[in-house]
Scaffold this active site. Sequence first.
Site, mmCIF file in Angstrom:
data_model
loop_
_atom_site.group_PDB
_atom_site.id
_atom_site.type_symbol
_atom_site.label_atom_id
_atom_site.label_comp_id
_atom_site.label_asym_id
_atom_site.label_seq_id
_atom_site.Cartn_x
_atom_site.Cartn_y
_atom_site.Cartn_z
ATOM 1 N N ARG A 365 4.904 -16.793 5.254
ATOM 2 C CA ARG A 365 4.762 -16.297 3.887
ATOM 3 C C ARG A 365 4.757 -17.479 2.919
ATOM 4 O O ARG A 365 5.402 -18.502 3.162
ATOM 5 C CB ARG A 365 5.914 -15.355 3.518
ATOM 6 C CG ARG A 365 5.652 -14.666 2.174
ATOM 7 C CD ARG A 365 6.882 -14.024 1.568
ATOM 8 N NE ARG A 365 6.554 -13.488 0.244
ATOM 9 C CZ ARG A 365 7.449 -13.081 -0.638
ATOM 10 N NH1 ARG A 365 8.728 -13.167 -0.368
ATOM 11 N NH2 ARG A 365 7.061 -12.611 -1.803
ATOM 12 N N HIS A 366 4.030 -17.348 1.829
ATOM 13 C CA HIS A 366 3.947 -18.414 0.831
ATOM 14 C C HIS A 366 5.307 -18.685 0.188
ATOM 15 O O HIS A 366 6.269 -17.918 0.336
ATOM 16 C CB HIS A 366 2.930 -18.037 -0.256
ATOM 17 C CG HIS A 366 3.266 -16.740 -0.961
ATOM 18 N ND1 HIS A 366 4.257 -16.633 -1.905
ATOM 19 C CD2 HIS A 366 2.738 -15.489 -0.836
ATOM 20 C CE1 HIS A 366 4.334 -15.391 -2.349
ATOM 21 N NE2 HIS A 366 3.418 -14.661 -1.710
ATOM 22 N N HIS A 551 0.805 -13.565 2.859
ATOM 23 C CA HIS A 551 1.814 -12.868 2.077
ATOM 24 C C HIS A 551 2.883 -12.290 3.012
ATOM 25 O O HIS A 551 2.711 -12.283 4.235
ATOM 26 C CB HIS A 551 1.146 -11.772 1.250
ATOM 27 C CG HIS A 551 -0.046 -12.277 0.493
ATOM 28 N ND1 HIS A 551 0.028 -12.752 -0.795
ATOM 29 C CD2 HIS A 551 -1.348 -12.420 0.868
ATOM 30 C CE1 HIS A 551 -1.171 -13.152 -1.196
ATOM 31 N NE2 HIS A 551 -2.021 -12.959 -0.201
#
Length: 624
Positions: A365-366, A551
Amino acid sequence: MAAGETQLYAKVSNKLKGRRAPSILDPLLAMGFPAHTALKALAATGRKTVEEASDWLRCHCNDPSLDDPIPQEYALFLCPTGPLLERLQEFWRESKRQCAKNRAHEVFPHVTLCDFFTCEDQKVDCLYEALKRAGDRVLGSFPSVVPLVLHSSTSYLGFFLNGTPAEVIREFAMMFATEASVLADCSVKPCTKQLHLTLAHKFYPHHQRTLEQLARAIPPDHPCQWAATLYSRDMRFVHYQTLRALFQYKPQNVDELILSPGDYVFVDPTQQEEASEGWVIGISQRTGCRGFLPENYTERASESDTWVKHRTYTFSLAVDLNSRKDGEASSRWNREFHPPQASRSASNVQALQATIARKSVLVVRHGERVDQIFGKSWLQQCSTADGKYYRPDLNFPCSLPRRSSGITDFENDPPLSSCGIFQSRIAGDALLDSGIRISCVFTSPALRCVQTAKHILEELKLEEKIKIRVEPGIFEWTKWENSKTTPTLMTLEELKEANFNVDTDYRPVFPLSSLALAESYDEYVDRCAVSMGQIVSTSPQDTGAILIVSHGSALDSCTRPLLGLPPRDCGDFAQLVRKIPSLGMCFCEENKEEGKWELVNPPVKTLTHGSNSAFNWRNWISGS
């Protein structure tokens, strides 16, 4: 020579009188070197030649510890030779290449027969005699084949030695300890527990299967001639870091060390307060002197690289130590440990590589996004009346990349916060330490994902080698986007202009224009499944991992298709995704033997930290 030194030398000589030719010590004494320093030089060089010992003394003429009565530490190892050693060396190389360095790489292949112990310099020759006597006693019963049984756990991989052969080897170790006590007055603790030859130790759990496959390619019944070898080390530097000089350095000041390529330097990490940035304080193994040196002139080395090889007793060969003169050189007895340079069979290497060739996928995930901290109105907080960006808080990024439509497009495509950048770099640095090999990178087209991928690659030192492939097919579920239209995302040209190393030749599975606004959950998971199937099938048949930066939802929607699992219930999916933190990771690995993918431990630990609320010093003053 002083009277005390003469008596000491006479005592050592008489103890071995009648066994050997005149001592290697005689020429050093004739050169004028004191007996205690000459004996120290011989112990430090393995009693090989007069030339090596005299060179050591000349190099150490300014060594402040030259007269200190500090003995060497010694240990006895059972070392494989011949074809088995060649296969073990192949394992060492391949395991390091595929799974990075672990603790086993710090020492050559061996079975430990006793713990390190001390021996006074004047009694080292007696230690050699102890090795010979112990070897002669078990030579007739030493097994022609030593069976090796593979043992594996989450942090250890190695061969165990069992049964009668192991008992004979333990008996040899105990005999050596007894003889060393009688002849050299040494207190030696032989290994009485499970004998083992370590292949890997303290490795990352996700490397276990790969290491096991490599180990199974080593035939445990390979022909081998075992050799009991005595090594020594300088006990003062056991807990220091060891550096190897790469370049020559001529001191510019009197407190600096001179370096020659190949020199070893011992560095105490706890004693570096006086060193400036880029410099360290160390002690040269070659000269014994202490001083400053530029750290970028060196590389990390293993402590065992500095060990000195003394004598070897080779079983089933029965070489007689008495038939040799003290000081003669031979590849069997007196030289440093250098693995045989026999050419490797190409088929052996290919077999090892084929054994471990498997794909893996790391979904990340970012990092923290700026609107996550400053809310939906974040853009208004950092924009001037004429539409220019400024930084109202340190957690806002220093700058924003240029977009053709202006700053307003960032509202629904926010960048990473400063902490988000920091998180990404920490994760990248940890991935570098883990030794994971990244073969290719795919990201969601959201700016925060592309930024996260960029910072991870920079820490992996791969920012110029691997181009980022922007794949809209792994974009967020569009129903969760705040805008009433599909977000305006940065084009490849804009990303490239902003110094993102994107792959402009990559043809995405789903073009950006194909993203449907407020798509259904089924449409979203289908999009991710198709994208992942295409990404995995078209990626190179390489042992490196595919890095997916997307995401929080991707940790589920991009891994379940690989695992052969159906989509979660939509409600459960939403609850799960809310719990995924910044830089959360899932790691999938292909199990070719069983024809399926599996979730395994990620290569790095999770990142946890607390919040840090805004602070206004004016309110603090007024409230005092």
